[in-house]
Structure formats: C-alpha cells, structure tokens
Write a protein that holds these residues in place. Structure first.
Motif, short mmCIF file in Angstrom:
data_model
loop_
_atom_site.label_atom_id
_atom_site.label_comp_id
_atom_site.label_asym_id
_atom_site.label_seq_id
_atom_site.Cartn_x
_atom_site.Cartn_y
_atom_site.Cartn_z
N UNK A 149 -5.10 0.01 3.38
CA UNK A 149 -4.51 -0.51 2.02
C UNK A 149 -3.33 -1.58 2.38
N UNK A 150 -2.50 -1.34 3.31
CA UNK A 150 -1.56 -2.21 3.75
C UNK A 150 -2.27 -3.79 4.18
N UNK A 151 -3.09 -3.62 4.78
CA UNK A 151 -3.71 -4.90 5.03
C UNK A 151 -4.30 -5.47 3.90
N UNK A 152 -5.26 -4.76 3.25
CA UNK A 152 -6.34 -5.66 2.21
C UNK A 152 -5.17 -6.00 0.96
N UNK A 153 -4.29 -4.93 0.73
CA UNK A 153 -3.45 -5.16 -0.62
C UNK A 153 -2.39 -6.06 -0.53
N UNK A 154 -1.59 -5.97 0.83
CA UNK A 154 -0.35 -6.82 0.98
C UNK A 154 -0.50 -7.70 2.31
N UNK A 155 -1.70 -7.75 3.01
CA UNK A 155 -1.35 -8.53 4.16
C UNK A 155 -0.63 -8.34 5.24
N UNK A 156 -0.30 -7.26 5.26
CA UNK A 156 0.68 -6.76 6.40
C UNK A 156 0.18 -7.10 7.96
N UNK A 157 0.89 -7.47 8.81
CA UNK A 157 0.56 -7.48 10.09
C UNK A 157 0.64 -6.26 10.76
N UNK A 158 0.11 -6.32 12.09
CA UNK A 158 -0.08 -5.12 12.84
C UNK A 158 1.16 -4.45 12.84
N UNK A 159 2.39 -5.37 13.15
CA UNK A 159 3.58 -4.83 13.54
C UNK A 159 4.49 -4.59 12.32
N UNK A 160 3.95 -4.39 11.12
CA UNK A 160 4.56 -4.23 9.67
C UNK A 160 3.91 -2.77 9.13
N UNK A 161 4.86 -2.33 8.47
CA UNK A 161 4.32 -0.98 7.57
C UNK A 161 5.34 -0.92 6.29
N UNK A 162 4.88 -0.08 5.41
CA UNK A 162 5.67 -0.10 3.96
C UNK A 162 6.72 1.13 4.28
#
Length: 192
Positions: A149-162
């Motif tokens: 979800x974090x990657x698809x919805x918000x394009x977060x990098x591997x070193x990022x999280x909500x």
C-alpha cells in the motif's frame, strides 16, 4: 517560579482528539495548513536529522487511496470488515496528512529515537490542528503498515514508512470526555 503559559497548559489539559468519522467540510486550505505544519516541524529531533516529511492528501488523492486500500486488502486476503475499514478511512475523509518516517541511519542517533521523533511530529500536528480550531484525529490502520500500500498509494521509498494519518476537518459533534489514566497508578516518584 517560572512564568506559566496558562492558556497553553489549559489546552493540553483539556485537549481531545475528534473521531475522524465525525469530521466534515470545510477543511483548512493551504494557507491555514502552513502554521499547523510549521508547528509540527518544531518537534524534538535528536541530531537534527528531520527524519519525517508530510504528504497532504486532498479529496481526489484520498479517493485514490481508498481504491488502493480496496485492492491491497483483497490481495492480502483480509476479511471484508477489515478491508472496508481501510477503505473508509480514506473515502470518508476530506483532508488528511500522512506523516512519513524516514529511516536515516546515524551512528550517534539510535533508530528508535527517529521513530520517537516521527511519533512526536504526529502528536504535534494533531495538537496544532486542534489549537487552530479544527477537529483532528491521528490514525494508522492496516494500510499504513502494508508495504505494498505504502509503495503503490504514496510512492514511499524503502527507507520510509507511515507514522500516521492525521485527519483534519470541521467537527460536527463534540465527543464526550473519556476516562483518563490514574496518575497514582502510573507514576513513580524517586527522590534518592
């Protein structure tokens, strides 16, 4: 005795999150959000790493995120109730701010302190929104912990999280007070 900011203390002693499902229009515009974001960015940050960032989610983005939550929930095999809760968090919102924790390895700053700082940003953002007169609520939910979800919805990098989604809007109902912790039960005084 130090000079007391009684108004700030009274706010903190009586503050109360507003359930996200009770928030409605209007929501703060960009000009109204800037002092709220500025206040949140003044959070304690060991090492001055700025290990967080904000993504302001307006209604069209929230509707898109609801769709991603629907498809990700199905792909994860979640039951319908769980999926719907994840979808509704976005579909029923008019404005939310994703607080993104950025993992920045640093030999002087323990990783857990980065997480603490991101959590502190969420609380500061919540309090700044409430102090500005808006209703606000800090949510997470299964979608915030799903890498897909974090990657698809918000394009977060591997070193990022909500760290959290902060929902902000106009409250349509003041929530009742809820029980608070028993300070005697959770406080230990050490004098030696």
């Amino acid at each position: 005795m130090p000079e007391k900011n009684q108004a700030a203390l009274e706010f903190l002693l009586t503050r109360r999150s507003r359930p996200a499902k009770t928030l409605t229009l209007p929501v703060p515009d960009r000009d109204a959000l800037m002092p709220i974001l500025t206040a949140a960015a003044r959070t304690p940050d060991h090492g001055k790493l700025e290990p967080w960032r904000f993504i302001v989610l307006e209604k069209p983005a929230l509707d898109r995120l609801a769709g991603v939550a629907q498809s990700r929930g199905a792909a994860l095999g979640l039951d319908e109730v769980q999926i719907q809760k994840g979808v509704d968090q976005f579909r029923n919102a008019n404005l939310a701010i994703a607080v993104v924790e950025i993992i920045k390895p640093n030999e002087k700053v323990p990783a857990v302190e980065i997480t603490y700082s991101a959590g502190a940003v969420c609380l500061s953002l919540l309090n700044a929104a409430l102090a500005s007169g808006w209703g606000a609520n800090w949510l997470s939910g299964w979608a915030s912990h799903d890498r897909g979800f974090c990657t698809e919805a918000l394009d977060l990098s591997d070193n990022e999280r909500i760290a959290g989604f902060l929902h902000i809007g106009t409250e349509k109902a003041t929530p009742p007070e809820r029980p608070r912790p028993d300070l005697e039960a959770i406080t230990t005084w050490l004098s030696a």
